[in-house]
Scaffold this motif. Structure first.
Motif, PDB file in Angstrom:
ATOM      1  N   ASP A   1       0.828  -1.213   0.000  1.00  0.00           N
ATOM      2  CA  ASP A   1       0.000   0.000   0.000  1.00  0.00           C
ATOM      3  C   ASP A   1       0.863   1.264   0.000  1.00  0.00           C
ATOM      4  N   LYS A   2       1.986   1.210   0.711  1.00  0.00           N
ATOM      5  CA  LYS A   2       2.876   2.377   0.736  1.00  0.00           C
ATOM      6  C   LYS A   2       3.463   2.649  -0.647  1.00  0.00           C
ATOM      7  N   MET A   3       3.747   1.567  -1.398  1.00  0.00           N
ATOM      8  CA  MET A   3       4.302   1.747  -2.743  1.00  0.00           C
ATOM      9  C   MET A   3       3.266   2.384  -3.659  1.00  0.00           C
ATOM     10  N   THR A   4       2.021   1.937  -3.585  1.00  0.00           N
ATOM     11  CA  THR A   4       0.991   2.525  -4.437  1.00  0.00           C
ATOM     12  C   THR A   4       0.796   4.008  -4.111  1.00  0.00           C
ATOM     13  N   GLU A   5       0.852   4.332  -2.833  1.00  0.00           N
ATOM     14  CA  GLU A   5       0.734   5.745  -2.431  1.00  0.00           C
ATOM     15  C   GLU A   5       1.908   6.559  -2.957  1.00  0.00           C
ATOM     16  N   LEU A   6       3.094   5.981  -2.894  1.00  0.00           N
ATOM     17  CA  LEU A   6       4.291   6.694  -3.330  1.00  0.00           C
ATOM     18  C   LEU A   6       4.264   6.958  -4.824  1.00  0.00           C
ATOM     19  N   ILE A   7       3.794   5.999  -5.598  1.00  0.00           N
ATOM     20  CA  ILE A   7       3.715   6.178  -7.056  1.00  0.00           C
ATOM     21  C   ILE A   7       2.864   7.400  -7.392  1.00  0.00           C
ATOM     22  N   HIS A   8       1.752   7.540  -6.713  1.00  0.00           N
ATOM     23  CA  HIS A   8       0.840   8.644  -7.028  1.00  0.00           C
ATOM     24  C   HIS A   8       1.263   9.946  -6.371  1.00  0.00           C
ATOM     25  N   ALA A   9       2.019   9.849  -5.286  1.00  0.00           N
ATOM     26  CA  ALA A   9       2.483  11.067  -4.622  1.00  0.00           C
ATOM     27  C   ALA A   9       3.721  11.647  -5.290  1.00  0.00           C
ATOM     28  N   ALA A  10       4.423  10.838  -6.080  1.00  0.00           N
ATOM     29  CA  ALA A  10       5.687  11.275  -6.680  1.00  0.00           C
ATOM     30  C   ALA A  10       5.503  12.524  -7.539  1.00  0.00           C
ATOM     31  N   SER A  11       4.401  12.591  -8.259  1.00  0.00           N
ATOM     32  CA  SER A  11       4.191  13.734  -9.164  1.00  0.00           C
ATOM     33  C   SER A  11       3.900  15.022  -8.399  1.00  0.00           C
ATOM     34  N   HIS A  12       3.479  14.915  -7.140  1.00  0.00           N
ATOM     35  CA  HIS A  12       3.259  16.125  -6.337  1.00  0.00           C
ATOM     36  C   HIS A  12       4.596  16.743  -5.932  1.00  0.00           C
ATOM     37  N   HIS A  13       5.591  15.901  -5.753  1.00  0.00           N
ATOM     38  CA  HIS A  13       6.931  16.382  -5.407  1.00  0.00           C
ATOM     39  C   HIS A  13       7.698  16.827  -6.651  1.00  0.00           C
ATOM     40  N   ASN A  14       7.504  16.105  -7.739  1.00  0.00           N
ATOM     41  CA  ASN A  14       8.182  16.414  -8.996  1.00  0.00           C
ATOM     42  C   ASN A  14       7.181  16.188 -10.119  1.00  0.00           C
ATOM     43  N   GLY A  15       6.754  17.250 -10.745  1.00  0.00           N
ATOM     44  CA  GLY A  15       5.710  17.171 -11.759  1.00  0.00           C
ATOM     45  C   GLY A  15       6.054  16.313 -12.958  1.00  0.00           C
ATOM     46  N   TRP A  16       7.321  16.060 -13.186  1.00  0.00           N
ATOM     47  CA  TRP A  16       7.730  15.209 -14.312  1.00  0.00           C
ATOM     48  C   TRP A  16       7.558  13.726 -13.993  1.00  0.00           C
ATOM     49  N   PHE A  17       7.451  13.397 -12.703  1.00  0.00           N
ATOM     50  CA  PHE A  17       7.355  11.992 -12.287  1.00  0.00           C
ATOM     51  C   PHE A  17       5.890  11.547 -12.289  1.00  0.00           C
ATOM     52  N   THR A  18       5.305  11.458 -13.453  1.00  0.00           N
ATOM     53  CA  THR A  18       3.918  11.018 -13.567  1.00  0.00           C
ATOM     54  C   THR A  18       3.814   9.541 -13.183  1.00  0.00           C
ATOM     55  N   PRO A  19       2.643   9.092 -12.729  1.00  0.00           N
ATOM     56  CA  PRO A  19       2.486   7.666 -12.426  1.00  0.00           C
ATOM     57  C   PRO A  19       2.911   6.768 -13.587  1.00  0.00           C
ATOM     58  N   ASP A  20       2.581   7.172 -14.801  1.00  0.00           N
ATOM     59  CA  ASP A  20       2.953   6.361 -15.968  1.00  0.00           C
ATOM     60  C   ASP A  20       4.458   6.189 -16.077  1.00  0.00           C
ATOM     61  N   ASN A  21       5.201   7.274 -15.878  1.00  0.00           N
ATOM     62  CA  ASN A  21       6.657   7.180 -15.990  1.00  0.00           C
ATOM     63  C   ASN A  21       7.283   6.452 -14.805  1.00  0.00           C
ATOM     64  N   VAL A  22       6.723   6.627 -13.615  1.00  0.00           N
ATOM     65  CA  VAL A  22       7.238   5.895 -12.453  1.00  0.00           C
ATOM     66  C   VAL A  22       6.994   4.403 -12.636  1.00  0.00           C
ATOM     67  N   ILE A  23       5.798   4.036 -13.077  1.00  0.00           N
ATOM     68  CA  ILE A  23       5.468   2.626 -13.307  1.00  0.00           C
ATOM     69  C   ILE A  23       6.375   2.034 -14.381  1.00  0.00           C
ATOM     70  N   PHE A  24       6.654   2.806 -15.431  1.00  0.00           N
ATOM     71  CA  PHE A  24       7.554   2.315 -16.471  1.00  0.00           C
ATOM     72  C   PHE A  24       8.930   2.008 -15.896  1.00  0.00           C
ATOM     73  N   SER A  25       9.450   2.904 -15.074  1.00  0.00           N
ATOM     74  CA  SER A  25      10.757   2.691 -14.462  1.00  0.00           C
ATOM     75  C   SER A  25      10.744   1.460 -13.564  1.00  0.00           C
ATOM     76  N   LEU A  26       9.718   1.322 -12.748  1.00  0.00           N
ATOM     77  CA  LEU A  26       9.617   0.159 -11.869  1.00  0.00           C
ATOM     78  C   LEU A  26       9.540  -1.130 -12.680  1.00  0.00           C
ATOM     79  N   SER A  27       8.844  -1.070 -13.797  1.00  0.00           N
ATOM     80  CA  SER A  27       8.729  -2.244 -14.663  1.00  0.00           C
ATOM     81  C   SER A  27      10.081  -2.666 -15.220  1.00  0.00           C
ATOM     82  N   GLN A  28      10.871  -1.685 -15.658  1.00  0.00           N
ATOM     83  CA  GLN A  28      12.194  -1.998 -16.204  1.00  0.00           C
ATOM     84  C   GLN A  28      13.084  -2.635 -15.145  1.00  0.00           C
ATOM     85  N   TRP A  29      13.020  -2.120 -13.921  1.00  0.00           N
ATOM     86  CA  TRP A  29      13.865  -2.671 -12.865  1.00  0.00           C
ATOM     87  C   TRP A  29      13.348  -4.020 -12.371  1.00  0.00           C
ATOM     88  N   SER A  30      12.060  -4.224 -12.452  1.00  0.00           N
ATOM     89  CA  SER A  30      11.522  -5.530 -12.102  1.00  0.00           C
ATOM     90  C   SER A  30      12.103  -6.614 -13.008  1.00  0.00           C
TER      91      SER A  30
END
Length: 353
Positions: free
Chosen positions: A39-68
């Motif tokens: 649950d903390k990870m899902t919250e962080l994905i969506h909160a990331a763009s509030h801290h950095n507008g370039w870190f959209t959920p789509d781009n964060v998920i893409f990065s996590l997918s590559q590292w997975s």
């Protein structure tokens, strides 16, 4: 920890990240410590763009997918087996990370830890949440990592070597400040694509991923096209039109409007389609929402130019004109042995006395 134990820990992180490779997160109850971290990870994905507008959920998920994918046991084992790693007292490696795209410094983090060394990390103010969270999961599944990972907001101290990523300006400071220890100092680099006019619509569509992923902010993002004289850009625009939703991002749209106004006031000739501007320019680093292009007379002459400018270039994309070139659509999916600036980090770490 021995190497196999470090690989096992990172492979557990891979399984955790595999739950976040699509927007409709799939909870896997077999993942260790999911009750504390999912649950903390899902919250962080969506909160990331509030801290950095370039870190959209789509781009964060893409990065996590590559590292997975990259952190799977087989991938890690194949990568690290190419080196002669010895179990020896760890070195303290200072990491100064960039923050232009989500988890851009993760490869350095991984390299230091997988090789048995300790990481002292200074984060970019643009990316302060993601890596510490993944580090906390890594420590939870393998507590011995706790003594090997530290984050600091102060000047780095008590280190044996440095890996620092920044701009050409900050690199001069890094080179001066860290010149007495082994170091890797990374500067600005950009990626380019070579078009011949024979590319299929599918290839050009895939090129759009290289251009628009992370809003073009990564060093692996294509920022410039090399095209033959008389190239028909209509084909390129048609093939990449599906990426037009990018203009709905407020930060991207603001940059588009601003740069377009600057170009028009300067009487530059532009080609544009409402979400991307093409400008003929000899530079490699293009502003957001702009793609530079340069014409070439022959591929032989172009090859000489790119060879001479290799210290400015991260990736070259083409339809396999050269075995070192990258296929369309693949720049943002590097393998573990695709090192930034072509500098082998593991080999660097092995040689530290």
């Amino acid at each position: 920890m021995i190497l196999s134990e470090r690989i096992a820990a990172f492979s557990k992180l891979s399984k955790f990240l595999n739950q976040f490779t699509h927007p409709d997160y799939t909870r896997d109850e077999s993942v260790l410590l999911n009750h504390n971290f999912f649950d903390k990870m899902t919250e962080l994905i969506h909160a990331a763009s509030h801290h950095n507008g370039w870190f959209t959920p789509d781009n964060v998920i893409f990065s996590l997918s590559q590292w997975s994918k990259a952190l799977q046991k087989e991938q890690l084992t194949n990568w690290i087996s190419a080196y002669k790693l010895e179990e020896k007292p760890p070195k303290k490696i200072g990491l100064i990370l960039a923050g232009n795209i989500p988890l851009v410094g993760f490869h350095d983090f991984l390299s230091v830890l997988i090789s048995g060394n300790d990481a002292i990390i200074k984060l970019s103010s643009d990316d302060t949440k993601l890596l510490p969270f993944l580090a906390s999961y890594l420590i939870a599944v393998e507590p011995r990592f706790k003594e090997k990972i530290s984050f600091t907001e102060e000047k780095l101290q008590s280190f044996d070597a440095i890996i620092a990523t920044g701009s050409n300006n900050t690199a001069r400071y890094f080179e001066h400040y860290f010149n007495k220890v082994p170091n890797i100092i990374r500067k600005n680099r950009n990626s380019v694509a070579i078009l011949t006019g024979k590319e299929t619509p599918e290839q050009l569509n895939a090129l759009g991923e290289d251009i628009f992923r992370y809003f073009g902010l990564g060093c692996r993002s294509v920022s410039k096209l090399f095209v033959p004289e008389g190239y028909d850009f209509d084909t390129f625009f048609k093939a990449t039109f599906q990426y037009n939703d990018i203009i709905n991002g407020a930060k991207y749209a603001n940059n588009y409007d601003y740069n377009k106004a600057v170009y028009l006031m300067s009487n530059y000739t532009l080609l544009e389609n409402g979400f991307l501007m093409l400008k003929e320019d000899s530079s490699y680093s293009s502003p957001i929402a702009t793609l530079f292009y340069e014409k070439y007379k022959s591929l032989e002459e172009l090859d000489k130019k790119l060879t001479a400018d290799q210290d400015k270039i991260q990736c070259i994309v083409s339809a396999y004109l050269d075995k070192k070139h990258i296929a369309f659509g693949q720049t943002q999916s590097p393998q573990l042995d695709d090192y930034a600036d072509g500098v082998d980090v593991i080999e660097f770490l092995i040689k530290i006395q």
